[in-house]
Design an enzyme around this catalytic site. Structure first.
Site, PDB file in Angstrom:
ATOM      1  N   ASP A  78       0.895  -1.158   0.000  1.00  0.00           N
ATOM      2  CA  ASP A  78       0.000   0.000   0.000  1.00  0.00           C
ATOM      3  C   ASP A  78       0.928   1.201   0.000  1.00  0.00           C
ATOM      4  O   ASP A  78       1.565   1.505   1.010  1.00  0.00           O
ATOM      5  CB  ASP A  78      -0.900   0.013   1.246  1.00  0.00           C
ATOM      6  CG  ASP A  78      -1.883   1.182   1.253  1.00  0.00           C
ATOM      7  OD1 ASP A  78      -1.569   2.239   0.656  1.00  0.00           O
ATOM      8  OD2 ASP A  78      -2.961   1.059   1.861  1.00  0.00           O
ATOM      9  N   HIS A  79       1.047   1.873  -1.152  1.00  0.00           N
ATOM     10  CA  HIS A  79       2.108   2.877  -1.286  1.00  0.00           C
ATOM     11  C   HIS A  79       1.935   4.047  -0.322  1.00  0.00           C
ATOM     12  O   HIS A  79       2.900   4.760  -0.040  1.00  0.00           O
ATOM     13  CB  HIS A  79       2.219   3.364  -2.735  1.00  0.00           C
ATOM     14  CG  HIS A  79       1.074   4.201  -3.202  1.00  0.00           C
ATOM     15  ND1 HIS A  79      -0.097   3.660  -3.675  1.00  0.00           N
ATOM     16  CD2 HIS A  79       0.923   5.549  -3.264  1.00  0.00           C
ATOM     17  CE1 HIS A  79      -0.916   4.640  -4.016  1.00  0.00           C
ATOM     18  NE2 HIS A  79      -0.321   5.792  -3.784  1.00  0.00           N
TER      19      HIS A  79
ATOM     20  N   HIS B  88      -6.069   2.640   1.713  1.00  0.00           N
ATOM     21  CA  HIS B  88      -5.334   3.826   2.165  1.00  0.00           C
ATOM     22  C   HIS B  88      -5.943   4.459   3.425  1.00  0.00           C
ATOM     23  O   HIS B  88      -5.243   4.703   4.412  1.00  0.00           O
ATOM     24  CB  HIS B  88      -5.281   4.877   1.059  1.00  0.00           C
ATOM     25  CG  HIS B  88      -4.763   4.371  -0.243  1.00  0.00           C
ATOM     26  ND1 HIS B  88      -3.752   3.434  -0.344  1.00  0.00           N
ATOM     27  CD2 HIS B  88      -5.109   4.673  -1.524  1.00  0.00           C
ATOM     28  CE1 HIS B  88      -3.498   3.184  -1.614  1.00  0.00           C
ATOM     29  NE2 HIS B  88      -4.311   3.916  -2.358  1.00  0.00           N
TER      30      HIS B  88
END
Length: 480
Positions: free
Chosen positions: A176-177, A239
């Site tokens: 999950d960047h 996110h």
């Protein structure tokens, strides 16, 4: 973690947009810093019939410094194999190439498999990596997986099972960047590294939390995917809920992968899963409409003219934990909003006894701006300069200082380095994914069974009025 790393990267989906925009520049940044140097190689696989030379040219074109000697030396470590993920014979060829490169670059059997393609192929790839013995016995074998990890809990569980048959949880890195972003990683530092905040981080002192992930762009080239996902699955399930877990988790015993992961799982488990009527009371879904010269969602290419896909979500979350019971968490995310921004606002309760009775004190607000600029500020009340005793609000800048002028690493660079080092602290564990999906599924199912139509908001706004009313009912308002 700045020591030299040696690994063979095998990227499934090596010709894709993600690889070109994020992965190759991130690997080049690690190369420039000397973290990967001589003892690494990259195999890109996809269906296209490319040559090594063409692949290396594409890699160079993806880099910020395309024509330098360093870029060309870096790209020389890249090799291409045309590959059908369902064809066992192609894995035999892949194994031979992997063994050849492992020996050529003295990599020592370390392999990092990056699955940058549709999740429906994950299980098939994992199975073949094992059955065709592309995994090695004398080094590590780690799998990095991109989102979306399923489209609901059931599909995510099936996907997880298809991978866990062949790789242990310790070897699976779900990326999950947002967890690689500098200011998201600063949440724990601010909370647990400063007693001024650590002692106040509970329902005795915090009135509410607000999380905004706004995007100025529309669906662009992701229309096909977005029509099946929507804002809830695309942004909230991963996110936003990851940020919620960092904001509401208890202090871990140590700063370690195991302890942080345990507390994040507990935080997500503590989220109240809503009944259908509660979803209607606590969530708003909307779709952007044509305005300011921009097309509405239903006018976009590949979008159905009667689409009910939400491009905006706002919600009020409740946490059943000792520290955050009674503290509402307001979230919102959407496309075609006023500007691109990711920020967290922590609103503290007012002073219990105001000696400045004739004046309204502004709230103390801690703001963590993740994007576009990484900044932290604290809103406080101070005396106005001059005669008398009037108060005014003022921002204290708490921006992390870049003392040595080094460039802040991009999220993918940091996360790839973590994966090389075997540190999964900033990746998502299966249990985190599971609890996130269970929370989101309840909302999605309530919407699917509801006859209530989507509300609308104009392009360039901050969403529909119903998102403001969600807070107004509680006598609150969006800070941003």
């Amino acid at each position: 973690m700045s020591t030299k790393q040696q690994a063979l990267f095998i990227i499934f989906g090596g010709t894709g947009d993600l690889a070109k925009r994020k992965l190759y520049p991130a690997l080049f940044a690690l190369y420039q810093k000397g973290i990967i140097n001589e003892h690494f190689a990259v195999i890109g696989t996809a269906r296209r019939p490319w040559t090594d030379q063409h692949f290396q040219a594409v890699v160079c074109e993806s880099l910020p410094e395309q024509d330098t000697t360093a870029a060309k030396k870096f790209a020389a470590h890249f090799y291409y194999q045309s590959h059908n993920v369902n064809d066992t014979e192609h894995y035999v060829t892949l194994k031979k190439l992997a063994q050849k490169l492992d020996k050529k670059y003295q990599i020592g059997g370390n392999r990092l498999f990056y699955l940058a393609m549709s999740p429906r192929f994950f299980g098939t790839i994992a199975q073949h990596l094992k059955s065709q013995e592309i995994v090695t016995a004398d080094g590590y074998n780690r799998v990095i997986i991109e989102k979306p990890f399923g489209h609901d809990y059931q599909s995510a569980a099936e996907l997880n099972q298809s991978i866990s048959k062949y790789f242990s949880e310790d070897d699976v890195f779900r990326i999950d960047h947002y967890l690689g972003k500098e200011m998201v990683q600063n949440i724990l530092a601010i909370r647990f590294g400063n007693n001024i905040f650590n002692s106040l981080w509970n329902n005795r002192y915090i009135d509410n939390l607000q999380i905004t992930l706004s995007e100025s762009l529309g669906v662009e080239e992701r229309a096909g995917y977005y029509e099946t996902a929507g804002a809830l699955r695309d942004m909230v399930q991963n996110h936003i809920l990851q940020i919620v877990s960092l904001l509401t988790m208890k202090m871990p015993t140590t700063y370690s992968e195991a302890d942080i992961r345990r507390e994040k799982i507990c935080a997500l488990k503590a989220l109240k899963v809503y009944q259908p009527q509660e979803v209607a009371e606590n969530f708003v879904r909307a779709q952007y409409q044509a305005a300011n010269g921009l097309k509405g969602y239903r006018q976009e290419d590949q979008i159905a003219s009667d689409s009910q896909t939400e491009t905006f979500v706002a919600g009020k979350l409740k946490v059943a934990s000792e520290n955050f019971a009674g503290v509402p968490i307001y979230i919102r995310t959407g496309k075609r909003l006023r500007q691109k921004a990711t920020r967290i606002d922590v609103i503290f309760k007012p002073v219990p006894g105001n000696i400045f009775a004739d004046q309204n004190l502004a709230d103390n607000i801690l703001t963590i701006k993740v994007e576009p600029e990484g900044k932290v500020s604290l809103q406080v009340n101070v005396k106005k300069i001059g005669q008398g005793y009037q108060l005014q609000e003022q921002q204290l800048d708490l921006s992390p200082e870049n003392r040595n002028g080094q460039q802040i690493a991009e999220a993918y660079e940091k996360l790839l380095l973590d994966a090389l080092a075997g540190d999964a602290t900033n990746f998502t564990h299966w249990e985190e994914v599971a609890y996130s999906w269970k929370f989101v599924d309840a909302i999605r199912q309530a919407w699917d069974n509801s006859q209530q139509p989507l509300v609308e908001y104009p392009c360039g706004s901050m969403g529909p009025k119903q998102a403001d009313e969600l807070l107004a009912i509680d006598h609150r308002h969006w800070i941003y």
